[in-house]
Design an enzyme around this catalytic site. Structure first.
Site, PDB file in Angstrom:
ATOM      1  N   ASP A  97       1.880  -4.504  11.931  1.00 33.34           N
ATOM      2  CA  ASP A  97       0.837  -3.635  11.392  1.00 33.34           C
ATOM      3  C   ASP A  97       0.524  -2.562  12.431  1.00 33.34           C
ATOM      4  OD1 ASP A  97       0.624  -5.148   9.077  1.00 33.34           O
ATOM      5  OD2 ASP A  97      -0.926  -6.452   9.917  1.00 33.34           O
ATOM      6  N   ASP A 140       1.582  -2.858   2.977  1.00 29.01           N
ATOM      7  CA  ASP A 140       0.229  -3.179   2.521  1.00 29.01           C
ATOM      8  C   ASP A 140      -0.326  -2.061   1.642  1.00 29.01           C
ATOM      9  OD1 ASP A 140       0.302  -5.525   3.981  1.00 29.01           O
ATOM     10  OD2 ASP A 140      -0.658  -4.638   5.735  1.00 29.01           O
TER      11      ASP A 140
END
Length: 210
Positions: A149, A165
């Site tokens: 991330d 995401d």
């Protein structure tokens, strides 16, 4: 009133659809590789100071750092994982991978079933977005045992996320909006016809859009 056409997806449409999905997945993986190359071990890079920045994170949980396996562990008081962190990580990756495979399988079945026509174009794109996002993060779990991330909204301390995401979140929000405000009961009846009407619908004009 004349019945509307039941337009099935032909092979050309399916190939183009899944090719575009593959491109979206590749883009997700490229951005994660770039994040690992340029952000790992470095301080966060501010895009908008105090608001939005790039910050590297290795996430061994689900999207937005959600962790269903930890919830299960606490609910059933599984103390074994407290002294065996490697086993706990393996359990999380296995659970999330199997769950993703099941979800992707169901989404593919749904996509292949939804009609190929203008009214259902948003739904088709939503399904492909969900597939791309799910597979993008699953590849990380299989290859690295964690998900990379790197997007971080510092202003609101939003959980760090990635491109996959974004695919999932945008698609999920769009799905809710379209289900509530756009699609009607008759649309879902066309996608999932009652069992006793299958024969009639299959007998309608099965023309395939290219």
């Amino acid at each position: 009133m004349e019945p509307r056409k039941f337009c099935r997806k032909n092979m050309k449409v399916l190939i183009i659809s899944y090719a575009c999905t593959a491109i979206a997945i590749i883009f997700d993986q490229v951005t994660k590789s770039l994040a690992a190359a340029f952000l790992r071990g470095r301080d966060a890079f501010a895009i908008i100071p105090g608001v939005f920045e790039l910050r590297y994170l290795e996430n061994d949980s689900a999207a937005f750092s959600l962790d269903p396996v930890s919830l299960i562990k606490r609910a059933f008081d599984i103390t074994y994982f407290d002294t065996h962190p490697a086993a706990f990580l393996a359990a999380k990756m296995t659970f999330l991978t199997v769950l993703t495979l099941v979800v992707v399988f169901l989404l593919v079945l749904l996509y292949n079933h939804v009609q190929w026509e203008r009214r259902f174009l948003p739904l088709n794109l939503i399904i492909l977005g969900l597939i791309a996002g799910a597979i993008g993060n699953m590849i990380d779990r299989l290859a690295r045992r964690y998900v990379i991330d790197f997007f971080y909204f510092r202003l609101i301390n939003f959980p760090i996320f990635n491109v996959a995401d974004i695919y999932v979140t945008v698609s999920a929000v769009a799905l809710i909006i379209y289900v509530i405000f756009f699609y009607r009961e008759e649309d879902f009846a066309r996608i999932f016809p009652p069992r006793d009407k299958n024969k009639k619908i299959d007998g309608e004009d099965g023309g395939e859009d290219s």
